[in-house]
Write an enzyme that holds these catalytic residues in place. Structure first.
Site, PDB file in Angstrom:
ATOM      1  N   ASP A   1      24.670  25.990  25.868  1.00 15.17           N
ATOM      2  CA  ASP A   1      25.928  25.737  26.459  1.00 15.17           C
ATOM      3  C   ASP A   1      26.604  26.752  27.249  1.00 15.17           C
ATOM      4  O   ASP A   1      26.309  28.109  26.915  1.00 15.17           O
ATOM      5  CB  ASP A   1      26.817  25.493  25.198  1.00 15.17           C
ATOM      6  CG  ASP A   1      26.689  23.923  24.618  1.00 15.17           C
ATOM      7  OD1 ASP A   1      25.252  23.494  24.795  1.00 15.17           O
ATOM      8  OD2 ASP A   1      27.579  23.394  23.929  1.00 15.17           O
ATOM      9  N   ASP A   2      27.365  25.971  27.966  1.00 14.20           N
ATOM     10  CA  ASP A   2      28.706  27.027  28.682  1.00 14.20           C
ATOM     11  C   ASP A   2      28.309  27.632  30.020  1.00 14.20           C
ATOM     12  O   ASP A   2      29.059  28.204  30.748  1.00 14.20           O
ATOM     13  CB  ASP A   2      29.242  27.976  27.645  1.00 14.20           C
ATOM     14  CG  ASP A   2      30.106  27.357  26.465  1.00 14.20           C
ATOM     15  OD1 ASP A   2      29.917  26.230  26.414  1.00 14.20           O
ATOM     16  OD2 ASP A   2      30.498  28.265  25.593  1.00 14.20           O
TER      17      ASP A   2
ATOM     18  N   HIS B   1      29.118  19.263  30.412  1.00  8.13           N
ATOM     19  CA  HIS B   1      29.961  19.904  29.245  1.00  8.13           C
ATOM     20  C   HIS B   1      31.475  20.045  29.775  1.00  8.13           C
ATOM     21  O   HIS B   1      32.277  20.908  29.137  1.00  8.13           O
ATOM     22  CB  HIS B   1      29.526  21.212  29.000  1.00  8.13           C
ATOM     23  CG  HIS B   1      29.585  21.578  27.566  1.00  8.13           C
ATOM     24  ND1 HIS B   1      29.880  21.206  26.541  1.00  8.13           N
ATOM     25  CD2 HIS B   1      29.882  23.002  27.190  1.00  8.13           C
ATOM     26  CE1 HIS B   1      30.272  21.932  25.446  1.00  8.13           C
ATOM     27  NE2 HIS B   1      30.073  23.079  25.892  1.00  8.13           N
TER      28      HIS B   1
ATOM     29  N   HIS C   1      24.236  29.506  23.342  1.00  5.32           N
ATOM     30  CA  HIS C   1      25.275  29.654  24.584  1.00  5.32           C
ATOM     31  C   HIS C   1      24.524  30.595  25.507  1.00  5.32           C
ATOM     32  O   HIS C   1      23.905  31.806  24.996  1.00  5.32           O
ATOM     33  CB  HIS C   1      26.693  30.195  24.233  1.00  5.32           C
ATOM     34  CG  HIS C   1      27.196  29.203  23.426  1.00  5.32           C
ATOM     35  ND1 HIS C   1      26.931  29.136  21.773  1.00  5.32           N
ATOM     36  CD2 HIS C   1      28.166  28.100  23.431  1.00  5.32           C
ATOM     37  CE1 HIS C   1      27.848  28.234  21.452  1.00  5.32           C
ATOM     38  NE2 HIS C   1      28.568  27.720  22.173  1.00  5.32           N
TER      39      HIS C   1
END
Length: 258
Positions: free
Chosen positions: A79-80, A130, A226
């Site tokens: 993620d991110d 996201h 992440h």
């Protein structure tokens, strides 16, 4: 699936830039997509729910956790990002062990680093929306705001990739709503949850991240890591240890079902 901030402080910087984003129509040609080609999609900022392009096949609105590899399947989700410091290192580790992952990208990050988005796609990984600004309070905001966050990010990621659309939508911090799930699903993006929150964004140490995976994997197959939002060296090292361990234990790596 527990809510978490995922380094939300870092995204306060992103949010300011994201609020004024208005994309221009590009008319760019679309190359082979994992989730279906998109032609002639508007790139104006979304202020309300808009119908998906005709080529997009809607998917289920329920939040998915299962792996397409079955009972011994594991889904690695990242993620991110993308982030120029950490995404290449994560890609190197995944390539070393022959593992494919799902990258849940923040729209402004994808827009800022289109070369990295293309590298992720070229390596055979999947894309996930996201949101534009990683607002973990999205579920408390208006439907128009949710729509803008989801659809603008979808366009940013698709444009950055060269035409490959995200196949999933993961709400920041798990802040899903019935509306956001329905909207994402109508655009061919399956709502994506997680079973194992490694808490790597808190930098608890590589040993702690690895231990969390081993302890919580019986909860389900989708693991959350992440590649942006701060120093992710512990994440990189944890993946380097976890991936061969899981292979030795008889697990296989796949993607979330759609």
């Amino acid at each position: 699936m527990a809510r978490h901030s995922g380094g939300r402080g870092w995204y306060s910087k992103v949010l300011g830039a994201a609020l004024g984003v208005t994309l221009l129509a590009t008319g760019a040609s679309v190359w082979s997509a994992q989730a279906g080609a998109v032609a002639g999609a508007s790139t104006k900022s979304a202020t309300a729910a808009k119908p998906a392009p005709a080529a997009v096949k809607p998917v289920a609105v329920t939040i998915v956790h299962a792996s397409d590899k079955g009972a011994r399947g594991v889904n690695i989700t990242i993620d991110d990002g993308p982030d120029p410091a950490w995404t290449p290192q994560v890609l190197d580790v995944l390539r070393e062990f022959g593992v494919k992952a799902t990258f849940c990208m923040v729209g402004t990050q994808a827009q800022a680093h289109p070369d990295l988005v293309k590298q992720v796609v070229a390596a055979g990984h999947r894309l996930c929306d996201h949101s534009v600004s990683h607002d973990t309070t999205m579920d408390k905001k208006s439907e128009a705001y949710q729509s803008q966050e989801i659809l603008d990010a979808e366009r940013m990621i698709t444009e950055a990739s060269g035409g490959v659309r995200p196949m999933y939508y993961r709400a920041p911090g798990g802040a899903f709503t019935p509306y956001s799930r329905k909207l994402a699903a109508s655009h061919g993006m399956r709502p994506l949850g997680w079973n194992v929150d490694t808490k790597d964004f808190e930098r608890p140490g590589t040993d702690a991240i690895v231990a969390t995976v081993q302890r919580e994997l019986p909860n389900g197959p989708t693991l959350l890591f992440h590649d942006a939002g701060g120093d992710r060296s512990q994440t990189v090292e944890a993946l380097r240890r976890i991936l061969p361990q899981l292979k030795e234990q008889g697990y296989v790596f796949g993607f979330p079902v759609r």
